[in-house]
Enzyme design. Sequence first.
Site, mmCIF file in Angstrom:
data_model
loop_
_atom_site.group_PDB
_atom_site.id
_atom_site.type_symbol
_atom_site.label_atom_id
_atom_site.label_comp_id
_atom_site.label_asym_id
_atom_site.label_seq_id
_atom_site.Cartn_x
_atom_site.Cartn_y
_atom_site.Cartn_z
ATOM 1 N N HIS A 1 20.599 -5.823 -18.510
ATOM 2 C CA HIS A 1 20.237 -4.491 -18.031
ATOM 3 C C HIS A 1 18.719 -4.265 -17.879
ATOM 4 C CE1 HIS A 1 20.127 -3.297 -22.283
ATOM 5 N NE2 HIS A 1 21.420 -3.167 -22.390
ATOM 6 N N HIS B 1 30.229 -2.755 -32.441
ATOM 7 C CA HIS B 1 29.469 -2.196 -31.316
ATOM 8 C C HIS B 1 30.312 -2.312 -30.044
ATOM 9 C CE1 HIS B 1 26.398 -1.100 -28.614
ATOM 10 N NE2 HIS B 1 25.676 -2.187 -28.580
ATOM 11 N N GLU C 1 29.380 -2.003 -26.841
ATOM 12 C CA GLU C 1 28.830 -2.504 -25.574
ATOM 13 C C GLU C 1 29.552 -3.785 -25.195
ATOM 14 O OE1 GLU C 1 24.518 -2.675 -25.293
ATOM 15 O OE2 GLU C 1 24.637 -2.768 -23.105
ATOM 16 N N ASP D 1 28.984 -6.676 -24.090
ATOM 17 C CA ASP D 1 28.648 -8.042 -24.501
ATOM 18 C C ASP D 1 29.335 -8.386 -25.827
ATOM 19 O OD1 ASP D 1 26.841 -6.030 -25.300
ATOM 20 O OD2 ASP D 1 25.261 -7.449 -25.774
ATOM 21 N N HIS E 1 22.627 -0.067 -31.244
ATOM 22 C CA HIS E 1 21.849 0.308 -30.102
ATOM 23 C C HIS E 1 22.511 1.404 -29.277
ATOM 24 C CE1 HIS E 1 21.860 -1.414 -25.746
ATOM 25 N NE2 HIS E 1 20.770 -0.708 -25.807
ATOM 26 N N ASP F 1 23.591 -5.442 -32.982
ATOM 27 C CA ASP F 1 22.359 -5.638 -32.195
ATOM 28 C C ASP F 1 21.098 -5.667 -33.071
ATOM 29 O OD1 ASP F 1 23.546 -5.826 -29.727
ATOM 30 O OD2 ASP F 1 23.079 -3.800 -29.087
ATOM 31 N N TYR G 1 12.759 -8.787 -27.625
ATOM 32 C CA TYR G 1 14.045 -8.084 -27.774
ATOM 33 C C TYR G 1 13.801 -6.663 -28.276
ATOM 34 C CZ TYR G 1 18.798 -7.334 -29.702
ATOM 35 O OH TYR G 1 20.046 -6.853 -30.019
ATOM 36 N N HIS H 1 23.250 -11.244 -31.702
ATOM 37 C CA HIS H 1 22.510 -12.072 -30.731
ATOM 38 C C HIS H 1 21.515 -12.957 -31.479
ATOM 39 C CE1 HIS H 1 23.906 -9.741 -27.267
ATOM 40 N NE2 HIS H 1 23.497 -8.635 -27.853
#
Length: 403
Positions: free
Chosen positions: A27, A81, A83, A85, A148, A167, A195, A228
């Site tokens: 993004h 989370h 999101e 991913d 996040h 995250d 990051y 990540h």
Amino acid sequence: MADYKAVKVTGNVWWVGAVDWHLREFHGYRTSRGSTYNAFLVIDEKITLIDTVKAPFFEEMRSRIASVIDPEKIDYIVSNHAEMDHSGSLVRAMQEFKAEKLFCSMQGEKALRAHFHDALPELTVVKTADSIELGKNSLTFVETKMLHWPDSMISYLSGEKVLFSQDAFGMHLAGSGRFADEYCDALLYEEARKYFANILLLQSAKITDLLNTLPTLNLDIDFVAPDHGPIWRNGDHNKILSLYSEFAAQKPEKRAVVLFDTMWHSTEAMAGAIAEGLIEAGLPTEVISLHSCERSEAITRIMSAGVLAIGTPTINNNMYPSLGDMLVYMRGLKPKIAVGGAFGSFGWSGEGAKQIAEALTAMQIEQPLPPMVNKYVPDDAALENCRIWGKNLAEKLLEKINN
Ligand code: FEO
């Protein structure tokens, strides 16, 4: 498809995620070293999967799980989370692994429903301080709203002493090493900083809150396992916690960034002269052209700079388009900059530098000097004025820091 293996994190905890070697865009953030989507398998009386992976990597995750157990033996899935991913494989995981329960925060339930609608079964909502018993271990949840996304939470596994931090405390770094101690500190610093600047900068205050809250929870942490990048083991997680603490503080550094784009090299010449003035006043200074540096690298360098001077030519009564892109990105991430300044060359009407100044004001970046502008090509006298302007900006920062 290749046969993928799980990697043991500790005792009965396995990494079963995926490595996205080729990811170059997240993004708007250029992930020049790819990323990983970390998912973790806890083998206990209730076999539990913590987070999943981006949808195209489902088979890789399943293969890694299958190297340890039959995936259909998974009892629980925890979505820290929503999101995609991390949740992109959730529907397939629930359908194919036939897990008994899916745990998430209250905001997680809303977000997952809004993504997957009726494709997910009933969700079990947990809140801060709730625990679930897995057998020898329990899993305790702490909501970390806006780290996040509104749904985010972290989970702590007692017994194995692992904090699954989604995250938070992560970085986009693909690699064969699963642990931070397999990488050099300089690389970890660079990618953690990038990051943070691109994902978490806007939420700096919440990171500080989390770092202040963690010690009060009396969690005995040996491992920090983000969603990540590398996992921090054997107590070395204090390195990433302290880096995050430094980034989140956004303390103005005694250094300057001159960021610009140029049409016929006049704004470039002004940038060079301004940089000379900043350097002469004693500030380490970096000059960044948006022709050669994209926005996610630029914001990483801008983060915590004491002085930020931004230059643009005026084109068709506006700032240069690359500056528009950069300022929209900056406006979202809200870096705290102690001293700002706008400059630029123009030929017709000269709105560009004024628009930069307005954008800096909207971001609450103090500008002690009026914009430095020049019609067409700057001569020696104009460049001397730029040098003095840069020197004055540096002095304003030094006054501010020393007071
Ligand atoms: Fe890694 Fe906010 O997703």
